[in-house]
Design an enzyme around this catalytic site. Structure first.
Site, PDB file in Angstrom:
ATOM      1  N   ALA A  22       0.805  -1.224   0.000  1.00  0.00           N
ATOM      2  CA  ALA A  22       0.000   0.000   0.000  1.00  0.00           C
ATOM      3  C   ALA A  22       0.840   1.276   0.000  1.00  0.00           C
ATOM      4  CB  ALA A  22      -0.930  -0.006   1.207  1.00  0.00           C
ATOM      5  N   VAL A  23       2.015   1.200   0.648  1.00  0.00           N
ATOM      6  CA  VAL A  23       2.868   2.394   0.697  1.00  0.00           C
ATOM      7  C   VAL A  23       3.354   2.730  -0.712  1.00  0.00           C
ATOM      8  CG1 VAL A  23       4.953   3.382   1.682  1.00  0.00           C
ATOM      9  CG2 VAL A  23       3.584   1.782   3.028  1.00  0.00           C
ATOM     10  N   PRO A  43       9.169  -8.587  -4.975  1.00  0.00           N
ATOM     11  CA  PRO A  43       8.814 -10.004  -5.111  1.00  0.00           C
ATOM     12  C   PRO A  43       7.304 -10.216  -5.019  1.00  0.00           C
ATOM     13  CG  PRO A  43      10.156  -9.616  -3.127  1.00  0.00           C
ATOM     14  CD  PRO A  43      10.030  -8.316  -3.813  1.00  0.00           C
ATOM     15  N   PRO A 225     -25.545  30.274  12.883  1.00  0.00           N
ATOM     16  CA  PRO A 225     -26.361  30.591  14.044  1.00  0.00           C
ATOM     17  C   PRO A 225     -25.584  31.137  15.243  1.00  0.00           C
ATOM     18  CG  PRO A 225     -26.081  28.223  13.845  1.00  0.00           C
ATOM     19  CD  PRO A 225     -25.391  28.826  12.668  1.00  0.00           C
ATOM     20  N   ASP A 248     -25.582  42.839  11.519  1.00  0.00           N
ATOM     21  CA  ASP A 248     -26.725  43.187  12.356  1.00  0.00           C
ATOM     22  C   ASP A 248     -26.750  42.333  13.609  1.00  0.00           C
ATOM     23  OD1 ASP A 248     -28.056  40.775  11.535  1.00  0.00           O
ATOM     24  OD2 ASP A 248     -28.472  41.815   9.644  1.00  0.00           O
ATOM     25  N   LYS A 270     -31.466  46.201  13.417  1.00  0.00           N
ATOM     26  CA  LYS A 270     -32.523  45.217  13.557  1.00  0.00           C
ATOM     27  C   LYS A 270     -32.665  44.827  15.021  1.00  0.00           C
ATOM     28  CE  LYS A 270     -33.032  44.063   8.980  1.00  0.00           C
ATOM     29  NZ  LYS A 270     -32.778  43.077   7.954  1.00  0.00           N
ATOM     30  N   GLY A 302     -27.237  33.115  10.326  1.00  0.00           N
ATOM     31  CA  GLY A 302     -27.811  31.928   9.678  1.00  0.00           C
ATOM     32  C   GLY A 302     -27.511  31.900   8.204  1.00  0.00           C
ATOM     33  N   ASP A 303     -28.533  31.646   7.406  1.00  0.00           N
ATOM     34  CA  ASP A 303     -28.402  31.602   5.959  1.00  0.00           C
ATOM     35  C   ASP A 303     -29.074  32.847   5.385  1.00  0.00           C
ATOM     36  OD1 ASP A 303     -28.077  29.392   3.531  1.00  0.00           O
ATOM     37  OD2 ASP A 303     -29.620  30.898   3.175  1.00  0.00           O
ATOM     38  N   ALA A 332     -30.638  28.692  11.290  1.00  0.00           N
ATOM     39  CA  ALA A 332     -30.941  28.431  12.705  1.00  0.00           C
ATOM     40  C   ALA A 332     -31.590  27.063  12.888  1.00  0.00           C
ATOM     41  CB  ALA A 332     -31.831  29.533  13.251  1.00  0.00           C
ATOM     42  N   MET A 383     -38.471  33.625  14.497  1.00  0.00           N
ATOM     43  CA  MET A 383     -39.052  34.892  14.956  1.00  0.00           C
ATOM     44  C   MET A 383     -40.388  34.684  15.657  1.00  0.00           C
ATOM     45  SD  MET A 383     -38.229  37.032  11.463  1.00  0.00           S
ATOM     46  CE  MET A 383     -38.747  35.729  10.341  1.00  0.00           C
TER      47      MET A 383
HETATM   48  N1  SAH Z   1     -31.376  34.012   8.248  1.00  0.00           N
HETATM   49  C1  SAH Z   1     -31.509  33.476   9.577  1.00  0.00           C
HETATM   50  C2  SAH Z   1     -32.869  33.736  10.157  1.00  0.00           C
HETATM   51  C3  SAH Z   1     -33.204  35.170  10.361  1.00  0.00           C
HETATM   52  S1  SAH Z   1     -34.758  35.383  11.131  1.00  0.00           S
HETATM   53  C4  SAH Z   1     -31.203  31.988   9.556  1.00  0.00           C
HETATM   54  O1  SAH Z   1     -31.099  31.383   8.484  1.00  0.00           O
HETATM   55  O2  SAH Z   1     -31.051  31.420  10.631  1.00  0.00           O
HETATM   56  C5  SAH Z   1     -34.305  35.534  12.812  1.00  0.00           C
HETATM   57  C6  SAH Z   1     -34.778  34.347  13.616  1.00  0.00           C
HETATM   58  O3  SAH Z   1     -33.897  33.263  13.439  1.00  0.00           O
HETATM   59  C7  SAH Z   1     -34.785  34.578  15.105  1.00  0.00           C
HETATM   60  O4  SAH Z   1     -35.944  35.244  15.508  1.00  0.00           O
HETATM   61  C8  SAH Z   1     -34.748  33.164  15.630  1.00  0.00           C
HETATM   62  O5  SAH Z   1     -36.012  32.589  15.552  1.00  0.00           O
HETATM   63  C9  SAH Z   1     -33.884  32.473  14.602  1.00  0.00           C
HETATM   64  N2  SAH Z   1     -32.494  32.337  15.060  1.00  0.00           N
HETATM   65  C10 SAH Z   1     -31.401  32.793  14.442  1.00  0.00           C
HETATM   66  N3  SAH Z   1     -30.284  32.431  15.096  1.00  0.00           N
HETATM   67  C11 SAH Z   1     -30.685  31.727  16.159  1.00  0.00           C
HETATM   68  C12 SAH Z   1     -29.999  31.072  17.234  1.00  0.00           C
HETATM   69  N4  SAH Z   1     -28.677  31.082  17.336  1.00  0.00           N
HETATM   70  N5  SAH Z   1     -30.742  30.420  18.159  1.00  0.00           N
HETATM   71  C13 SAH Z   1     -32.082  30.392  18.071  1.00  0.00           C
HETATM   72  N6  SAH Z   1     -32.777  30.993  17.087  1.00  0.00           N
HETATM   73  C14 SAH Z   1     -32.092  31.644  16.136  1.00  0.00           C
END
Ligand code: SAH
Length: 464
Positions: A22-23, A43, A225, A248, A270, A302-303, A332, A383
């Site tokens: 293998a080496v 061999p 998150p 934010d 926000k 988050g995303d 999240a 939220m």
């Molecule tokens: N774009 C973000 C969501 C934005 S809306 C994403 O994809 O996660 C904001 C909401 O996301 C918050 O009110 C809460 O419900 C949720 N959230 C985001 N981060 C969080 C965390 N670390 N723990 C719990 N809830 C989270």
């Protein structure tokens, strides 16, 4: 320096490998990727290894090593599991003035193989002069994460402009300045993101218009998150090169701390209690900064495309013709669910999952509740803390069982994460006495039962 680093052109030259397990196989793979012809002597030879080598081009000699195997050879690799054999091969090779590498025996040979990061044509190599190969490999792993996969493409692209750039700038200094700007700018980012045509066009434009003000670019990046370990490689790289950062409330301190230190930071708010920029102003600010030639990071929690209004922000950019890219983040729902030990889907409990906005509009909801009462569906409310009583009520009124488990996850994935569980019927009174801190996510569904068994994160805090 114990060794002189060199890159060897072995294309179509004969390289001798002694050893058949293998080496040897790993070394042969490497040699093949550099275009060498292999002479394999041992061999016993692994079947897989013999099968890999086409007999027209390579030689397989099944017997112990003999001095004559060295004739016409460019490079020797001793890869047997016997020190004595490796030593003998090395001595014979050195006697003929050949370059010889002994696997796991740096001192026996006269060349060592580094750990490599292959972004061909770009190659990075790391060596510890044979003293701590594992350390070199660890370092390699760290570098791997720093060097985006697209670096090879970028190097190819730069290579294809070399002649043109040489013709345009006669001095080496001017050429270097040009490349520094291009390789640290939007064209390079486009190439790394795989948009080669766009990148090519932008380099062409940069060549034509050296002195004009270049337009910058915007990175719409998901910061995840909260736990900075959950960032993507690309997010981190863009965070470290941006000139301006717009962030934010949702972006965690730990994530923000990883952005470039000398960047300008703009808090766009926000937070309910603070003055914040309306969305339209944020969109316009992004355009303005990019037009000044800045690399602007719009960092979101988050995303960016999940309840993040990311679509609106880049819509304005697209309209203004400003280059941008979007980097997904862990939303999240994924982050909180994983860190709370609540699988969002599960063969026995949930066949689908739905992400829902729990944001109250004019004190009420414009949601299709009857679609949300199926027992086999997990619901994730973003939220939703303010609206929790209403959410529970509506779900029960529309037919979901009052016994349905509910989890509230506060500040998920961070050191302050707390998970509170109850049922649609009980959760509001269960948490009445607790001061819940935002951000909070609500998960509704049978999967919440799994939390007790699968929880793993932040247990010390929870028990404290
Ligand atoms: N774009 C973000 C969501 C934005 S809306 C994403 O994809 O996660 C904001 C909401 O996301 C918050 O009110 C809460 O419900 C949720 N959230 C985001 N981060 C969080 C965390 N670390 N723990 C719990 N809830 C989270």
């Amino acid at each position: 320096m114990d060794y002189l680093p060199l890159y060897l052109d072995v294309r179509d030259t004969v390289c001798l490998v002694v050893g058949g397990d293998a080496v040897a196989l790993r070394k042969i793979r490497l040699l093949l990727s550099a275009g060498a012809r292999i002479r394999l002597v041992a061999p016993d030879i692994l079947e897989e290894l013999a099968g890999m080598l086409d007999h027209q081009r390579h030689e397989i000699i099944q017997r112990p090593f003999l001095d004559e195997d060295l004739s016409g050879v460019r490079l020797v690799i001793a890869a047997t599991d016997s020190d004595a054999v490796n030593g003998a091969v090395a001595e014979a090779a050195k006697a003929r003035g050949l370059t010889v590498n002994v696997v796991d025996g740096a001192e026996q040979g006269n060349a060592i193989m580094p750990a490599i990061i292959d972004r061909s044509p770009l190659i990075v190599s790391v060596s510890s002069a044979g003293k701590a190969p594992v350390l070199a490999r660890l370092l390699r792993t760290r570098l791997e994460s720093l060097l985006p996969d697209g670096y090879g493409r970028l190097a190819e692209l730069a290579g294809s402009f070399r002649t043109q750039v040489k013709a345009r700038f006669s001095s080496l200094n001017d050429r270097r300045y040009f490349w520094e700007k291009v390789l640290g700018g939007p064209a390079a980012e486009q190439a790394l993101a795989g948009n080669m045509e766009q990148a090519r066009k932008m380099i062409g434009q940069a060549l034509d218009a050296q002195d004009e003000q270049q337009v910058g670019e915007v990175y719409l990046v998901g910061g995840g998150p909260g736990d900075p370990d959950l960032l993507t490689f690309r997010a981190l790289r863009l965070m470290q090169q941006a000139d301006v950062v717009l962030h934010d409330r949702l972006v965690s301190e730990d994530v923000l701390a990883l952005c470039r230190r000398d960047a300008d930071y703009v808090y766009v708010g926000k937070r309910r209690d603070q003055h914040t920029l309306p969305q339209g102003d944020i969109n316009m600010l992004l355009v303005k900064l990019a037009k000044e030639g800045k690399r602007v990071l719009r960092l979101k929690g988050g995303d960016p495309f999940i309840f993040g209004r990311g679509g609106e922000e880049i819509d304005t950019l697209a309209e203004e013709g400003i280059p941008f890219q979007v980097v997904p983040g862990i939303t999240a729902a994924s982050g909180c669910a994983s860190y709370a030990g609540i699988p969002l889907t599960h063969r026995d409990y949930a066949q689908s999952v739905r992400f829902v906005t729990g944001h109250l509009k004019d004190g009420g909801y414009d949601l299709n509740w009857s679609e949300m009462v199926r027992k086999d569906q997990t619901l994730v409310f973003y939220m939703g803390l303010m609206g929790l009583p209403r959410i529970c009520q509506e779900l029960v009124d529309h037919g979901r069982s009052p016994e349905t488990p509910v989890a509230l996850i506060q500040q998920g994935t961070t050191r302050d994460q707390r998970v509170y569980t109850g049922t649609l019927d009980s959760i509001v009174s269960d948490i009445a006495e607790i001061k819940i801190k935002p951000p909070t996510l609500i998960i509704v569904g049978e999967v919440v039962q799994l939390h007790e068994r699968l929880k793993w994160f932040g247990l010390e805090q929870e028990n404290a």
